[in-house]
Design a protein around this motif. Structure first.
Motif, PDB file in Angstrom:
ATOM      1  N   TRP A  22       0.815  -1.222   0.000  1.00 33.16           N
ATOM      2  CA  TRP A  22       0.000   0.000   0.000  1.00 33.16           C
ATOM      3  C   TRP A  22       0.846   1.268   0.000  1.00 33.16           C
ATOM      4  CZ3 TRP A  22      -0.223   3.875   3.708  1.00 33.16           C
ATOM      5  CH2 TRP A  22       0.431   3.628   4.926  1.00 33.16           C
ATOM      6  N   VAL A  23       2.034   1.213   0.605  1.00 37.79           N
ATOM      7  CA  VAL A  23       2.887   2.406   0.642  1.00 37.79           C
ATOM      8  C   VAL A  23       3.328   2.782  -0.765  1.00 37.79           C
ATOM      9  CG1 VAL A  23       5.097   3.336   1.427  1.00 37.79           C
ATOM     10  CG2 VAL A  23       3.681   2.002   2.994  1.00 37.79           C
ATOM     11  N   ASP A  24       3.847   1.820  -1.504  1.00 38.71           N
ATOM     12  CA  ASP A  24       4.354   2.088  -2.845  1.00 38.71           C
ATOM     13  C   ASP A  24       3.238   2.300  -3.860  1.00 38.71           C
ATOM     14  OD1 ASP A  24       7.063   1.817  -2.060  1.00 38.71           O
ATOM     15  OD2 ASP A  24       6.870  -0.362  -2.144  1.00 38.71           O
ATOM     16  N   SER A  25       2.042   1.823  -3.544  1.00 39.00           N
ATOM     17  CA  SER A  25       0.944   1.922  -4.506  1.00 39.00           C
ATOM     18  C   SER A  25       0.029   3.117  -4.271  1.00 39.00           C
ATOM     19  CB  SER A  25       0.097   0.636  -4.460  1.00 39.00           C
ATOM     20  OG  SER A  25       0.866  -0.497  -4.794  1.00 39.00           O
ATOM     21  N   TYR A  26      -0.194   3.470  -2.986  1.00 36.01           N
ATOM     22  CA  TYR A  26      -1.237   4.450  -2.697  1.00 36.01           C
ATOM     23  C   TYR A  26      -0.794   5.652  -1.856  1.00 36.01           C
ATOM     24  CZ  TYR A  26      -4.016   0.443  -4.195  1.00 36.01           C
ATOM     25  OH  TYR A  26      -4.518  -0.613  -4.915  1.00 36.01           O
ATOM     26  N   ALA A  27       0.242   5.529  -1.084  1.00 35.68           N
ATOM     27  CA  ALA A  27       0.661   6.632  -0.219  1.00 35.68           C
ATOM     28  C   ALA A  27       1.157   7.810  -1.059  1.00 35.68           C
ATOM     29  CB  ALA A  27       1.755   6.167   0.735  1.00 35.68           C
ATOM     30  N   PRO A  28       0.898   9.041  -0.629  1.00 42.40           N
ATOM     31  CA  PRO A  28       1.426  10.210  -1.355  1.00 42.40           C
ATOM     32  C   PRO A  28       2.946  10.109  -1.491  1.00 42.40           C
ATOM     33  CG  PRO A  28      -0.180  10.881   0.288  1.00 42.40           C
ATOM     34  CD  PRO A  28       0.074   9.421   0.525  1.00 42.40           C
TER      35      PRO A  28
END
Length: 321
Positions: A22-28
């Motif tokens: 989720w960090v690499d895909s969705y986080a700013p």
């Protein structure tokens, strides 16, 4: 020869993070280096910090047969605290290990050695997480707050353990399982012996799973002079893991008996079945161990989330019996 991790993506993804996390895909984008520094892209560590908290809380509830709305907040508070304090601890670890991490294939893509985050930025990020964690801690009972402050000591020591002992995994266990003591006390405002025994079982469990984890880096660790139980045990690792497995189950069973001694025999039996079922999961890990296969090592290490969830389900069920 262990299989090496894949090369990190140009986006800055850390090499041992799950692809598509989720960090690499969705986080700013501006937050990603800091979330990677906190290992938010690799949540297994948060689970392994959170699970001993829940074990301590549930056994404390079984011990005094009291369930209140404050316990619901304890669950939420421990969850947020595990995320924040794991993040702060990982940031501290990466600050102190920045020279080592740059020399190890699996860790050289981490935010500090790869240049995504400066040391000053990491210190500020660590302090921010610690302060937020403190706010949560201050909502607990006084004795739990005291334990929370003491927990900082092993967290500060752990990154240096690999420099002076072959047993850094022991220091990790001391730090990572403190939540068993804290959550027990967050429920009852007192610390009793079953919580201490549960804590010891958590330490031996950590020795089990983190020795598996440490085998990923044993060759690089040998080159740079970093110590670990993986290097210490070498080909005797399965024998040592069996010892830790047995110790974990015996200590946890003793903690369960101490917590349920005043309850119905069925309640105690259900809780003990949870310990037995966890033992089968650890046995499965030991049976499938291949210390020279990177993918197997990662799979087994991450499976300890499920290993820890198993007894929680039975502990929760025992509350109703």
């Amino acid at each position: 020869m262990a299989e090496t991790p894949t090369t990190p993506e140009p986006s800055g993804q850390v090499s041992d993070a799950v692809k598509g996390n989720w960090v690499d895909s969705y986080a700013p984008a501006p937050t990603r280096p800091y979330l990677r520094l906190s290992r938010a892209d690799r949540p297994i560590g948060t689970w392994l910090l959170f699970l001993p908290c829940m074990m301590g809380l549930l056994l404390s509830m079984l011990n005094d047969n009291v369930v209140t709305w404050h316990d619901a907040w304890t669950v939420v508070g421990c969850g947020m605290g595990a995320f924040l304090m794991r993040g702060a601890g990982c940031t501290w670890n990466d600050i102190t290990d920045r020279e080592f991490d740059g020399k190890v294939e699996r860790t050289k893509s981490r935010p500090i050695p790869s240049g995504q985050v400066t040391v000053t930025g990491a210190v500020i990020w660590m302090a921010t997480q610690a302060v937020l964690g403190l706010f949560i801690l201050l909502t607990f009972y006084p004795n739990a707050i005291v334990l929370g402050f003491i927990a900082v000591i092993p967290v500060l020591i752990y990154p240096f353990a690999k420099r002076f002992t072959w047993w850094p995994q022991l220091f990790l266990g001391i730090a990572f399982n403190w939540g068993a003591l804290l959550a027990w006390t967050a429920h009852s405002n007192s610390l009793q012996w079953p919580a201490v025994v549960l804590y010891l079982s958590g330490i031996t469990w950590t020795l089990f799973y983190d020795t598996i984890y440490a085998h990923q880096d044993k060759e690089d660790d040998a080159l740079i002079g970093v110590r670990s139980t993986a290097r210490l045990f070498a080909e005797n690792t399965p024998r040592w893991l069996l010892i830790f497995l047995i110790a974990t189950l015996c200590l946890m069973a003793f903690a369960v008996i101490g917590s349920t001694i005043h309850r119905s025999p069925i309640s105690m039996a259900v809780a003990l079945v949870g310990v037995w079922a966890m033992g089968w999961h650890l046995h499965w890990q030991l049976k499938n161990l291949d210390t020279e296969n990177y993918e197997v090592l990662v799979k087994l290490f991450r499976s300890n989330r499920d290993a820890g969830l198993i007894p929680l389900l039975f502990f929760a069920g025992a509350l109703f019996l």
